[in-house]
Design an enzyme around this catalytic site. Structure first.
Site, PDB file in Angstrom:
ATOM      1  N   ASP A 177      12.743  17.196  32.554  1.00  0.00           N
ATOM      2  CA  ASP A 177      13.350  17.981  31.274  1.00  0.00           C
ATOM      3  C   ASP A 177      13.903  19.212  31.796  1.00  0.00           C
ATOM      4  O   ASP A 177      13.199  20.091  32.174  1.00  0.00           O
ATOM      5  CB  ASP A 177      12.283  18.324  30.055  1.00  0.00           C
ATOM      6  CG  ASP A 177      12.827  18.770  29.069  1.00  0.00           C
ATOM      7  OD1 ASP A 177      13.810  19.452  29.136  1.00  0.00           O
ATOM      8  OD2 ASP A 177      11.911  19.014  27.910  1.00  0.00           O
ATOM      9  N   VAL A 178      15.251  19.258  31.509  1.00  0.00           N
ATOM     10  CA  VAL A 178      15.896  20.617  31.982  1.00  0.00           C
ATOM     11  C   VAL A 178      15.676  21.910  31.360  1.00  0.00           C
ATOM     12  O   VAL A 178      15.643  22.891  31.871  1.00  0.00           O
ATOM     13  CB  VAL A 178      17.378  20.279  32.289  1.00  0.00           C
ATOM     14  CG1 VAL A 178      17.877  19.166  32.943  1.00  0.00           C
ATOM     15  CG2 VAL A 178      18.131  20.203  30.726  1.00  0.00           C
ATOM     16  N   ASN A 183      24.705  18.976  33.844  1.00  0.00           N
ATOM     17  CA  ASN A 183      25.470  17.980  32.529  1.00  0.00           C
ATOM     18  C   ASN A 183      24.562  17.546  31.539  1.00  0.00           C
ATOM     19  O   ASN A 183      25.177  17.216  30.364  1.00  0.00           O
ATOM     20  CB  ASN A 183      25.818  16.607  33.572  1.00  0.00           C
ATOM     21  CG  ASN A 183      26.008  15.636  32.711  1.00  0.00           C
ATOM     22  OD1 ASN A 183      27.293  15.560  31.854  1.00  0.00           O
ATOM     23  ND2 ASN A 183      25.185  14.517  32.350  1.00  0.00           N
ATOM     24  N   LYS A 185      27.696  25.556  23.815  1.00  0.00           N
ATOM     25  CA  LYS A 185      28.913  25.576  24.827  1.00  0.00           C
ATOM     26  C   LYS A 185      29.462  26.781  24.736  1.00  0.00           C
ATOM     27  O   LYS A 185      29.970  26.969  25.846  1.00  0.00           O
ATOM     28  CB  LYS A 185      29.708  24.237  24.104  1.00  0.00           C
ATOM     29  CG  LYS A 185      29.045  22.925  24.209  1.00  0.00           C
ATOM     30  CD  LYS A 185      28.362  22.487  25.531  1.00  0.00           C
ATOM     31  CE  LYS A 185      28.117  20.907  25.609  1.00  0.00           C
ATOM     32  NZ  LYS A 185      27.426  20.739  26.974  1.00  0.00           N
ATOM     33  N   TYR A 238      25.396  23.133  18.458  1.00  0.00           N
ATOM     34  CA  TYR A 238      26.169  22.653  19.702  1.00  0.00           C
ATOM     35  C   TYR A 238      27.053  23.539  19.970  1.00  0.00           C
ATOM     36  O   TYR A 238      27.395  24.078  21.342  1.00  0.00           O
ATOM     37  CB  TYR A 238      26.590  21.211  19.209  1.00  0.00           C
ATOM     38  CG  TYR A 238      27.116  20.560  20.616  1.00  0.00           C
ATOM     39  CD1 TYR A 238      26.602  19.734  21.322  1.00  0.00           C
ATOM     40  CD2 TYR A 238      28.606  20.504  20.712  1.00  0.00           C
ATOM     41  CE1 TYR A 238      26.987  19.141  22.279  1.00  0.00           C
ATOM     42  CE2 TYR A 238      29.279  19.782  21.643  1.00  0.00           C
ATOM     43  CZ  TYR A 238      28.570  19.308  22.528  1.00  0.00           C
ATOM     44  OH  TYR A 238      28.897  18.459  23.609  1.00  0.00           O
TER      45      TYR A 238
HETATM   46  P1  NAI Z   1      24.963  10.929  26.804  1.00  0.00           P
HETATM   47  O1  NAI Z   1      23.999  11.131  25.559  1.00  0.00           O
HETATM   48  O2  NAI Z   1      25.364   9.772  27.347  1.00  0.00           O
HETATM   49  O3  NAI Z   1      24.070  11.857  28.122  1.00  0.00           O
HETATM   50  C1  NAI Z   1      23.452  13.080  27.693  1.00  0.00           C
HETATM   51  C2  NAI Z   1      22.282  12.958  29.036  1.00  0.00           C
HETATM   52  O4  NAI Z   1      21.553  14.184  28.811  1.00  0.00           O
HETATM   53  C3  NAI Z   1      21.542  11.862  28.681  1.00  0.00           C
HETATM   54  O5  NAI Z   1      21.620  11.112  29.848  1.00  0.00           O
HETATM   55  C4  NAI Z   1      20.093  12.338  28.099  1.00  0.00           C
HETATM   56  O6  NAI Z   1      18.852  11.814  28.543  1.00  0.00           O
HETATM   57  C5  NAI Z   1      20.302  13.856  28.961  1.00  0.00           C
HETATM   58  N1  NAI Z   1      19.184  14.587  28.417  1.00  0.00           N
HETATM   59  C6  NAI Z   1      18.938  14.917  26.985  1.00  0.00           C
HETATM   60  N2  NAI Z   1      17.995  16.122  27.135  1.00  0.00           N
HETATM   61  C7  NAI Z   1      17.524  16.164  28.221  1.00  0.00           C
HETATM   62  C8  NAI Z   1      16.687  16.967  28.742  1.00  0.00           C
HETATM   63  N3  NAI Z   1      15.762  17.642  28.221  1.00  0.00           N
HETATM   64  N4  NAI Z   1      16.505  17.177  30.387  1.00  0.00           N
HETATM   65  C9  NAI Z   1      17.098  16.351  31.172  1.00  0.00           C
HETATM   66  N5  NAI Z   1      18.078  15.575  30.579  1.00  0.00           N
HETATM   67  C10 NAI Z   1      18.405  15.556  29.087  1.00  0.00           C
HETATM   68  O7  NAI Z   1      26.395  11.851  26.453  1.00  0.00           O
HETATM   69  P2  NAI Z   1      27.293  12.421  27.351  1.00  0.00           P
HETATM   70  O8  NAI Z   1      28.555  12.473  26.775  1.00  0.00           O
HETATM   71  O9  NAI Z   1      27.228  11.735  28.731  1.00  0.00           O
HETATM   72  O10 NAI Z   1      26.993  13.957  27.549  1.00  0.00           O
HETATM   73  C11 NAI Z   1      26.875  14.571  28.879  1.00  0.00           C
HETATM   74  C12 NAI Z   1      27.333  16.024  28.700  1.00  0.00           C
HETATM   75  O11 NAI Z   1      28.688  16.153  28.410  1.00  0.00           O
HETATM   76  C13 NAI Z   1      26.645  16.932  27.506  1.00  0.00           C
HETATM   77  O12 NAI Z   1      26.306  18.087  27.940  1.00  0.00           O
HETATM   78  C14 NAI Z   1      27.675  16.842  26.442  1.00  0.00           C
HETATM   79  O13 NAI Z   1      27.571  18.159  25.717  1.00  0.00           O
HETATM   80  C15 NAI Z   1      28.903  16.879  27.319  1.00  0.00           C
HETATM   81  N6  NAI Z   1      30.000  16.613  26.584  1.00  0.00           N
HETATM   82  C16 NAI Z   1      30.312  15.103  26.227  1.00  0.00           C
HETATM   83  C17 NAI Z   1      31.437  14.920  25.380  1.00  0.00           C
HETATM   84  C18 NAI Z   1      31.800  13.514  25.051  1.00  0.00           C
HETATM   85  O14 NAI Z   1      32.769  13.250  24.316  1.00  0.00           O
HETATM   86  N7  NAI Z   1      30.861  12.559  25.489  1.00  0.00           N
HETATM   87  C19 NAI Z   1      32.723  15.901  25.391  1.00  0.00           C
HETATM   88  C20 NAI Z   1      32.176  17.185  25.840  1.00  0.00           C
HETATM   89  C21 NAI Z   1      30.990  17.459  26.513  1.00  0.00           C
HETATM   90  C1  BGC Z   2      30.823  16.347  21.706  1.00  0.00           C
HETATM   91  C2  BGC Z   2      31.461  14.822  21.195  1.00  0.00           C
HETATM   92  C3  BGC Z   2      32.752  15.014  20.608  1.00  0.00           C
HETATM   93  C4  BGC Z   2      33.845  15.946  21.658  1.00  0.00           C
HETATM   94  C5  BGC Z   2      35.115  16.291  20.864  1.00  0.00           C
HETATM   95  C6  BGC Z   2      31.935  16.678  22.692  1.00  0.00           C
HETATM   96  O1  BGC Z   2      31.453  18.003  23.297  1.00  0.00           O
HETATM   97  O2  BGC Z   2      29.624  15.943  22.504  1.00  0.00           O
HETATM   98  O3  BGC Z   2      30.585  14.384  20.221  1.00  0.00           O
HETATM   99  O4  BGC Z   2      33.267  13.756  20.160  1.00  0.00           O
HETATM  100  O5  BGC Z   2      33.035  17.106  21.890  1.00  0.00           O
HETATM  101  O6  BGC Z   2      34.852  16.641  19.462  1.00  0.00           O
END
Ligand code: NAI
Ligand code: BGC
Length: 265
Positions: A65-66, A92, A168, A164
């Protein structure tokens, strides 16, 4: 010159899904040994390690857990035990717990800040301590590199998601302040600000009628794919980006270009 990471060790948090998974795969293909951190997705992390190894790469899965200080220390110790060093951190991990302000529970505010912001502080601190202890390993022009995963919501306010967006916004200044503090030691800290990328975090928003609506916010006319972000991450982590310090690469198909003004405002 290609974007290569040969001889380097990259630790990617939250790498069992979405952006982290794509980054881990791409970095392994570029020659890095990859530490696949996971929180809840042990099976998927093991699958990812297997796929990387089948492709001829090196990877290990380590849970943790980060937001937990001791777990982050164990994660970095595990990385060093597996591969002898850490040269790149991709901070990430992140999550959403959405609610309108009137019904947002304190626990949902706290959880998002803990994982998205405090998690990045703990991992970045551990990485910087490790880079300092290792010194110059001769594998890259910088002695260490950190990528902080932010979002377009470090600048775009987001109603119904104040926890959120605040996390960020915090990541943005955490990243730039850290970059300023450690650049003199040849540690490069940079950020990524993705727009809407198709991953589990926004599955509902990127399918069906919701996707159609979302496309109105994306001038480039498509939802992003994890590889779009992974490629930008690889560039930032590689020596191709050696003079990028404290920069944020926005990877959003134009979402931050005020698309509502496209038709003359
Ligand atoms: P995701 O839900 O697939 O990945 C998030 C990851 O963080 C998961 O693998 C999860 O297990 C892990 N996680 C959650 N809580 C944790 C903890 N306490 N310790 C360690 N790991 C933990 O979603 P995604 O999109 O891959 O998200 C990755 C990053 O990208 C996040 O920081 C998210 O905010 C950011 N992001 C995503 C966007 C999108 O549109 N998908 C856009 C902008 C930013
Ligand atoms: C959020 C997504 C969203 C994207 C654009 C990301 O940071 O995690 O849920 O689609 O921003 O709004």
């Amino acid at each position: 010159m290609e974007c290569r990471l040969d001889g380097q060790v990259a630790l990617v948090t939250g790498a069992s899904s979405g952006l982290g998974e794509a980054i881990a795969r791409l970095f392994a293909g570029a020659g890095a040994a990859v530490v696949v951190n996971y929180h809840s997705g042990a099976g998927r992390a093991a699958d990812l390690v297997r796929r990387i190894e089948e492709d001829g790469g090196r990877a290990v899965a380590i849970g943790g857990d980060v937001a937990d200080e001791a777990a982050v220390e164990r994660l970095f110790d595990g990385a060093v035990a597996a591969f002898g060093a850490v040269d790149i951190l991709v901070a990430n991990s992140g999550l959403q717990k959405d609610a309108p302000i009137g019904s947002m529970a304190l626990s949902d505010w706290q959880k998002v800040i803990d994982v998205n912001l405090t998690g990045q502080f703990l991992c970045a601190r551990a990485a910087i301590r490790r880079f300092r202890a290792q010194g110059d390993r001769g594998v890259s022009r910088a002695i260490g590199k950190i990528l902080c995963m932010s979002s377009v919501h470090e600048t775009i306010p987001w109603a119904g998601h104040v926890n959120y967006a605040a996390s960020k916004g915090g990541v943005a200044l955490l990243m730039r302040s850290l970059a300023q503090e450690v650049a003199g030691e040849r540690i490069r800290v940079n950020g990524l600000a993705p727009g809407a990328i198709r991953t589990p975090i926004n599955e509902k928003a990127t399918t069906g009628a919701a996707e159609e609506k979302l496309l109105g916010l994306i001038p480039y006319g498509r939802v992003g794919e994890p590889l779009d972000v992974a490629r930008a991450a690889l560039f930032l982590a590689s020596d191709m980006a050696d003079y990028l310090v404290g920069a944020t690469l926005t990877v959003d198909g134009g979402m931050t270009l005020y698309p509502a003004f496209r038709d003359n405002g």
